[in-house]
Design a protein around this motif. Structure first.
Motif, short mmCIF file in Angstrom:
data_model
loop_
_atom_site.label_atom_id
_atom_site.label_comp_id
_atom_site.label_asym_id
_atom_site.label_seq_id
_atom_site.Cartn_x
_atom_site.Cartn_y
_atom_site.Cartn_z
N ILE A 258 48.06 -46.05 -19.63
CA ILE A 258 48.39 -44.69 -19.20
C ILE A 258 49.91 -44.53 -19.20
CG2 ILE A 258 48.03 -42.98 -17.40
CD1 ILE A 258 45.78 -44.78 -16.33
N VAL A 259 50.40 -43.62 -20.04
CA VAL A 259 51.85 -43.46 -20.20
C VAL A 259 52.28 -42.13 -19.58
CG1 VAL A 259 53.75 -43.49 -21.84
CG2 VAL A 259 51.66 -44.76 -22.36
N PHE A 260 53.03 -42.21 -18.49
CA PHE A 260 53.54 -41.00 -17.83
C PHE A 260 54.87 -40.58 -18.43
CE2 PHE A 260 50.41 -42.48 -14.77
CZ PHE A 260 49.82 -41.29 -14.39
N GLU A 261 55.28 -39.34 -18.11
CA GLU A 261 56.47 -38.77 -18.77
C GLU A 261 57.76 -39.51 -18.44
OE1 GLU A 261 56.36 -34.70 -17.56
OE2 GLU A 261 56.62 -35.17 -15.43
N ASP A 262 57.75 -40.30 -17.33
CA ASP A 262 58.98 -41.03 -16.99
C ASP A 262 58.92 -42.50 -17.44
OD1 ASP A 262 56.98 -41.80 -15.29
OD2 ASP A 262 58.29 -42.07 -13.56
N ALA A 263 57.98 -42.81 -18.32
CA ALA A 263 57.85 -44.21 -18.77
C ALA A 263 59.04 -44.61 -19.64
CB ALA A 263 56.56 -44.38 -19.57
N SER A 288 42.72 -50.37 -25.85
CA SER A 288 42.29 -49.62 -27.03
C SER A 288 42.41 -48.11 -26.89
CB SER A 288 40.84 -49.99 -27.37
OG SER A 288 40.03 -49.89 -26.22
N ARG A 289 42.80 -47.64 -25.68
CA ARG A 289 43.05 -46.19 -25.51
C ARG A 289 44.45 -46.00 -24.94
NH1 ARG A 289 39.26 -43.75 -21.29
NH2 ARG A 289 39.34 -45.79 -20.29
N VAL A 290 45.26 -45.13 -25.55
CA VAL A 290 46.55 -44.78 -24.95
C VAL A 290 46.44 -43.36 -24.43
CG1 VAL A 290 49.03 -44.84 -25.21
CG2 VAL A 290 47.62 -45.92 -26.89
N LEU A 291 46.60 -43.21 -23.13
CA LEU A 291 46.57 -41.89 -22.50
C LEU A 291 48.02 -41.45 -22.32
CD1 LEU A 291 43.72 -42.98 -22.11
CD2 LEU A 291 43.83 -42.34 -19.72
N VAL A 292 48.40 -40.34 -22.93
CA VAL A 292 49.81 -39.94 -22.93
C VAL A 292 49.96 -38.56 -22.29
CG1 VAL A 292 51.85 -39.57 -24.38
CG2 VAL A 292 50.11 -41.22 -25.10
#
Ligand code: ADP
Length: 481
Positions: A258-263, A288-292
């Protein structure tokens, strides 16, 4: 290798399967035959369970914990001594790049080191009770343990299961996967060489529906450990239920990053790519899943796509980013997912490249990045077990948690954010066995309890927790007046 790989090991004796049949073994890098293993079946499994029972009731239950630990430590040192040979065998047999095979053997060494040291540190408890009583809670081994393991990490799986199982005082019948088990055969031989008594580790190679089914349905097993596909996991539980054999199951995942906007993009992207191409995506805990988050979607995905384009696939000994898949069947399965994604018009964002050295006959596929994918699509729901990464956009924290939890699986997760509160808030809401903050995976992660929620299975492997899995409590109540 001195033990003939086409033999099985029962009570320390290397022998043909009773039916004298063998199974050919092919190198995933070029599809050529490299060896043959024995095609063990029900009579061999029955013989092996009897040997494990005799060793459990005899020599192993009389071997003090400290001595069991010393034997495991010796095996750790012996595997380290043979690390090059074992890594080469593992790479050739599974197709994985040499550097990964070396890491796998190093992790296997660590498993025997960790559980060798832990064997005499596992202890029971006492409970305050009525006046005039003493209550002792002993931790006792389960007894004869069946292990059925997959082909993706044969050496590591041998370390992870056998080291904990033996440290806790059990004996075993071990059924590795027919697609890759040469390193396991060799390590079984090394185990006997360091003095692990005959009958403590019995190795029966063979097909899943023959040797595997015979083991899972054997009436004299005390415990069964299975790692593999959810479908076979269901069959295993049904077979085990016939005799009320308890199980520990690890059945894969569809793990989210899970990639948040401040990553920190530069930190996240190499780790996210490596978590899907490691072992060519044939890893239960593959990310296997990238949540952006939508606010950074275009920028992040462009950078991620660049990294995926740099991935190179080649033969195990070319030692590139990843190797071939394990078999033609696995190749077809992965290509089937990709063909259906294409039919459903899911955009391809990037693909890696297959190197020129990749030989014809090898089971190669290009690593792929696809998205955006609807969270309900099979690519976002099912385990592909190949180097296929899908991108799913999300709005905010609550939405991210909902999508992360929105599959039948729950093995591990990665959370990428510099916001400390959010790190823990999100981690605690995700129903998975391990959460990594600003990182993903832990090499072997020997010390860290590992296992699933939901359809990813139950019970825990690794760490001290595994010693609890491989033992049960026995309460003794003394009325001393
Ligand atoms: P994978 O996804 O790794 O191919 P499988 O679940 O097919 O997973 O295989 C994992 C292990 O289970 C292997 O050792 C395989 O031989 C064994 N296996 C496969 N089918 C059966 C079965 N019907 N009964 C028992 N074991 C099985």
């Amino acid at each position: 290798m001195s033990a003939n790989p086409a033999t099985i090991c029962i009570n320390g004796q290397w022998q043909n399967a009773k039916n004298k049949q063998t199974i050919d073994v092919f190198a995933p890098s070029n599809g050529k035959k490299i060896s043959a293993i024995a095609r063990g079946d029900a009579p061999d499994v029955d013989f092996a369970v009897k040997a494990a029972r005799a060793a459990f009731e005899g020599v192993w239950s009389k071997t003090p914990a400290v001595e069991r630990g010393r034997l495991l430590s010796k095996l750790s040192a012996k595997i380290a001594e043979h690390a090059n040979e074992l890594a080469e065998l593992e790479a050739k047999d599974t197709g994985k790049a040499m550097k990964l095979a070396r890491n796998d053997i190093a992790a296997t060494v660590r498993y025997f080191e960790f559980y060798g040291g832990a064997a005499d540190k596992l202890h029971g408890d006492t409970i305050p009770f009525l006046d005039g009583y003493q209550v002792i809670v002993n931790r006792v081994p389960r007894g004869v343990v069946g292990h059925i393991i997959p082909w993706n990490y044969p050496a590591q799986m041998f370390g992870r299961t056998i080291a904990a199982c033996l440290a806790a005082g059990n004996t075993t019948v071990f059924k590795p996967a027919e697609d890759a088990c040469l390193s396991v055969i060799r390590m079984t031989e090394l185990a006997h060489g360091v003095g692990i008594p005959p009958g403590v580790i019995n190795l029966v190679t063979g097909l899943g529906h023959e040797a595997g089914a015979a083991l899972a349905s054997h009436p004299d097993l005390d415990y069964l450990s299975f790692t593999g596909s959810p479908e076979v996991g269901t069959q295993i539980q049904k077979m085990a239920a016939e005799h009320h054999t308890p199980c520990v199951l690890e059945l894969g995942g569809k793990s989210p990053q899970i990639v948040f906007e401040d990553a920190d993009f530069d930190k996240a992207i190499p780790v996210i790519v490596s978590a899907i191409i490691q072992n060519t995506g044939q890893t239960c805990s593959a990310g296997s899943r990238v949540l952006v988050q939508k606010s950074i979607y275009d920028r992040f995905v462009a950078q991620l796509a660049d990294k995926v384009r740099s991935v190179r696939v080649g033969a195990h000994d070319a030692d590139l980013d990843c190797g071939p898949l394990i078999s033609g069947a696995q190749c077809e399965r992965v290509k089937g997912f990709l063909a259906r994604a294409q039919a459903d018009k899911i955009p391809v964002l990037a693909e890696g490249a297959i190197d020129e050295n990749a030989q014809p006959g090898g089971y190669y596929v290009k690593p792929m990045l696809l998205g955006p994918v609807d969270p309900a699509h099979e690519l976002a729901q099912l385990e592909v077990f190949g180097p296929v990464l899908v991108v799913i956009p999300f709005d905010d924290e609550a939405h991210a948690v909902q999508v992360a939890n929105g599959t039948a699986f729950g093995l591990i997760a990665g959370v990428w954010t510099e916001n400390g509160g959010r790190q823990l808030r999100v981690a605690k809401q995700i129903r998975v066995g391990q959460v990594y903050i600003n990182g993903y995976g832990a090499g072997g992660g020997i010390e860290l309890p590992f296992g699933g929620f939901k359809r990813s299975g139950y019970g825990r492997a690794k760490g001290f927790e595994a010693l609890h899995e491989y033992t049960v409590t026995q309460t003794i109540v003394v009325n001393h007046g």
